[in-house]
Write a protein that holds these residues in place. Structure first.
Motif, PDB file in Angstrom:
ATOM      1  N   ILE A  39       0.834  -1.199   0.000  1.00 32.83           N
ATOM      2  CA  ILE A  39       0.000   0.000   0.000  1.00 32.83           C
ATOM      3  C   ILE A  39       0.869   1.250   0.000  1.00 32.83           C
ATOM      4  CG2 ILE A  39      -1.682   1.320   1.356  1.00 32.83           C
ATOM      5  CD1 ILE A  39      -2.901  -1.094  -0.018  1.00 32.83           C
ATOM      6  N   GLU A  40       1.933   1.234   0.775  1.00 36.09           N
ATOM      7  CA  GLU A  40       2.813   2.403   0.851  1.00 36.09           C
ATOM      8  C   GLU A  40       3.434   2.702  -0.510  1.00 36.09           C
ATOM      9  OE1 GLU A  40       2.969  -0.189   3.080  1.00 36.09           O
ATOM     10  OE2 GLU A  40       1.857   0.904   4.618  1.00 36.09           O
ATOM     11  N   ARG A  43       0.796   4.120  -2.881  1.00 33.59           N
ATOM     12  CA  ARG A  43       0.546   5.538  -2.603  1.00 33.59           C
ATOM     13  C   ARG A  43       1.638   6.406  -3.204  1.00 33.59           C
ATOM     14  NH1 ARG A  43      -1.084   4.945   3.703  1.00 33.59           N
ATOM     15  NH2 ARG A  43      -3.225   4.323   3.364  1.00 33.59           N
ATOM     16  N   GLU A  44       2.895   5.985  -3.040  1.00 32.13           N
ATOM     17  CA  GLU A  44       4.015   6.752  -3.589  1.00 32.13           C
ATOM     18  C   GLU A  44       3.949   6.797  -5.113  1.00 32.13           C
ATOM     19  OE1 GLU A  44       7.563   4.940  -2.091  1.00 32.13           O
ATOM     20  OE2 GLU A  44       7.070   5.428  -0.006  1.00 32.13           O
ATOM     21  N   ALA A  48      -0.029  11.642  -3.988  1.00 30.26           N
ATOM     22  CA  ALA A  48      -1.001  12.034  -2.971  1.00 30.26           C
ATOM     23  C   ALA A  48      -2.261  12.639  -3.577  1.00 30.26           C
ATOM     24  CB  ALA A  48      -0.370  13.008  -1.986  1.00 30.26           C
ATOM     25  N   TRP A  51      -4.538   9.840  -4.789  1.00 30.01           N
ATOM     26  CA  TRP A  51      -4.773   8.727  -3.880  1.00 30.01           C
ATOM     27  C   TRP A  51      -6.115   8.884  -3.185  1.00 30.01           C
ATOM     28  CZ3 TRP A  51      -3.488   4.038  -3.643  1.00 30.01           C
ATOM     29  CH2 TRP A  51      -3.674   3.299  -2.491  1.00 30.01           C
ATOM     30  N   TYR A  52      -6.991   7.925  -3.380  1.00 32.80           N
ATOM     31  CA  TYR A  52      -8.362   7.989  -2.878  1.00 32.80           C
ATOM     32  C   TYR A  52      -8.424   8.214  -1.370  1.00 32.80           C
ATOM     33  CZ  TYR A  52     -12.925   6.336  -1.400  1.00 32.80           C
ATOM     34  OH  TYR A  52     -14.143   6.236  -0.812  1.00 32.80           O
ATOM     35  N   TRP A  53      -7.619   7.480  -0.629  1.00 29.38           N
ATOM     36  CA  TRP A  53      -7.728   7.556   0.828  1.00 29.38           C
ATOM     37  C   TRP A  53      -7.371   8.938   1.343  1.00 29.38           C
ATOM     38  CZ3 TRP A  53     -10.674   3.908   2.208  1.00 29.38           C
ATOM     39  CH2 TRP A  53     -10.613   2.670   1.590  1.00 29.38           C
ATOM     40  N   GLN A  54      -6.535   9.644   0.630  1.00 32.76           N
ATOM     41  CA  GLN A  54      -6.202  11.009   1.027  1.00 32.76           C
ATOM     42  C   GLN A  54      -7.432  11.912   0.920  1.00 32.76           C
ATOM     43  OE1 GLN A  54      -3.278  12.357   2.027  1.00 32.76           O
ATOM     44  NE2 GLN A  54      -2.051  10.513   1.870  1.00 32.76           N
TER      45      GLN A  54
END
Length: 88
Positions: A39-40, A43-44, A48, A51-54
Motif C-alpha cells: 500500500i505504501e 501511494r508513492e 497524494a 490517492w483515494y484515501w487522502q
C-alpha cells in the motif's frame, strides 16, 4: 478452480483446468501479480493528489451535503404541480 464449490470449473466438469491454471500463472508472472505491491509503494507511485484515501474526508463531506440537499428537494417534488406549469 480446483475446489468442488458450486460453480467452480472442477465441479462443472471443465476439462482443461490445468491449462487454464498455467495461463493464469504465466499472466501473474508477466504482470507482476505474483508479488503484490505494498500500500505504501502504491501511494508513492500514484501520488497524494490522486490517492483515494487522502481524499476520503472530502468525499464523505460531499456525500453529507448531497444528502442534506436531497432532504430539502424531496418534499418539493412531492407537492402537486398545477397543470401547464413547470418548476424552474
Amino acid at each position: 478452480m480446483l475446489s468442488q464449490a458450486k460453480g467452480s470449473p472442477t465441479r462443472k466438469g471443465t476439462s482443461d483446468i490445468a491449462e487454464r491454471i498455467g495461463r493464469l500463472e504465466a499472466f501473474e508472472r508477466e504482470a507482476g501479480a505474483a508479488e503484490p505491491m505494498s500500500i505504501e509503494r502504491l501511494r508513492e507511485t500514484v501520488g497524494a493528489e490522486l490517492w483515494y484515501w487522502q481524499r476520503l474526508d472530502d468525499i464523505k463531506q460531499m456525500m453529507t451535503e448531497a444528502q442534506a440537499a436531497s432532504v430539502q428537494i424531496e418534499p418539493r417534488l412531492a407537492e402537486p404541480m398545477p397543470v401547464g406549469t413547470s418548476r424552474q
